[in-house]
Scaffold this active site. Sequence first.
Site, PDB file in Angstrom:
ATOM      1  CG  ASP A 116      13.037  11.749   7.851  1.00 55.73           C
ATOM      2  OD1 ASP A 116      13.750  10.773   7.560  1.00 55.73           O
ATOM      3  OD2 ASP A 116      12.559  12.523   6.993  1.00 55.73           O
ATOM      4  CG  LEU A 117      18.701  12.291   8.973  1.00 58.24           C
ATOM      5  CD1 LEU A 117      19.950  11.548   8.512  1.00 58.24           C
ATOM      6  CD2 LEU A 117      19.027  13.270  10.088  1.00 58.24           C
ATOM      7  CG  ASP A 118      16.896  12.625   3.127  1.00 61.44           C
ATOM      8  OD1 ASP A 118      17.926  13.229   3.459  1.00 61.44           O
ATOM      9  OD2 ASP A 118      16.914  11.508   2.569  1.00 61.44           O
ATOM     10  CD1 TRP A 159      14.219  12.375   0.358  1.00 59.98           C
ATOM     11  CD2 TRP A 159      13.644  12.964  -1.709  1.00 59.98           C
ATOM     12  NE1 TRP A 159      12.852  12.344   0.294  1.00 59.98           N
ATOM     13  CE2 TRP A 159      12.469  12.700  -0.979  1.00 59.98           C
ATOM     14  CE3 TRP A 159      13.527  13.352  -3.044  1.00 59.98           C
ATOM     15  CZ2 TRP A 159      11.206  12.805  -1.518  1.00 59.98           C
ATOM     16  CZ3 TRP A 159      12.267  13.453  -3.589  1.00 59.98           C
ATOM     17  CH2 TRP A 159      11.126  13.178  -2.828  1.00 59.98           C
ATOM     18  CB  SER A 187      17.514   8.791   7.917  1.00 62.29           C
ATOM     19  OG  SER A 187      17.520   9.045   6.536  1.00 62.29           O
ATOM     20  NE  ARG A 188      11.274   4.645   4.326  1.00 63.03           N
ATOM     21  CZ  ARG A 188      10.323   3.721   4.396  1.00 63.03           C
ATOM     22  NH1 ARG A 188       9.687   3.520   5.516  1.00 63.03           N
ATOM     23  NH2 ARG A 188       9.999   3.025   3.347  1.00 63.03           N
ATOM     24  CE  LYS A 201      12.278   7.084   8.634  1.00 57.96           C
ATOM     25  NZ  LYS A 201      12.305   8.477   8.827  1.00 57.96           N
ATOM     26  CG  ASP A 205       9.619  14.371   4.776  1.00 58.18           C
ATOM     27  OD1 ASP A 205      10.344  13.588   5.432  1.00 58.18           O
ATOM     28  OD2 ASP A 205       9.566  14.352   3.535  1.00 58.18           O
TER      29      ASP A 205
END
Length: 166
Positions: free
Chosen positions: A11-13, A20, A69-70, A100, A123
């Site tokens: 994931d990124l954030d 975010w 990532s969303r 996801k 996370d």
Amino acid sequence: MSHNPKLVVFDLDFTLWPFWVDTHVTPPFRKKSDGTVMDATGTHITLYRDVPAIMAQLHGEGIHIAAASRTGEVAGANQLLDLFHLQHYFSIKEIYPGCKVTHFERIQKKSGIPYSEMVFFDDETRNIKDVSKLGVTCVHIGHDGMTTKTLEDGLESFARRTHGGQ
């Protein structure tokens, strides 16, 4: 010798960076002459400390890396991956709003790698629960974001789950 996954997905954030991208920072982003990355308001933004070394380690071991990532700030997320010199590590990027599970279905189709040979770091508990149902080894990221210790724990968990630690 432990068995490594064929693909590690991040994931990124709040996994690779402590914000975010669609609400805490303001695109477009830029890099100053001293190498620091700033958002449009002049706020200095960074990755979690261990992220560059983690990416280099996985890449050096021949493990494929993907992003899931969303975020709704797709252009900003991609711009940050470029500014932080991470873009070249990712063989697949699924960065857009949505579930996801959809990200992983597309990652699996593009890579040809079975879910059982993937590790996912995120996370958000809801994403961990959803993706684990596919057979992916999932690792929940703590408040410190992605760390070398978290990576080691995730790779050990994968080895135990898939090969009894052999």
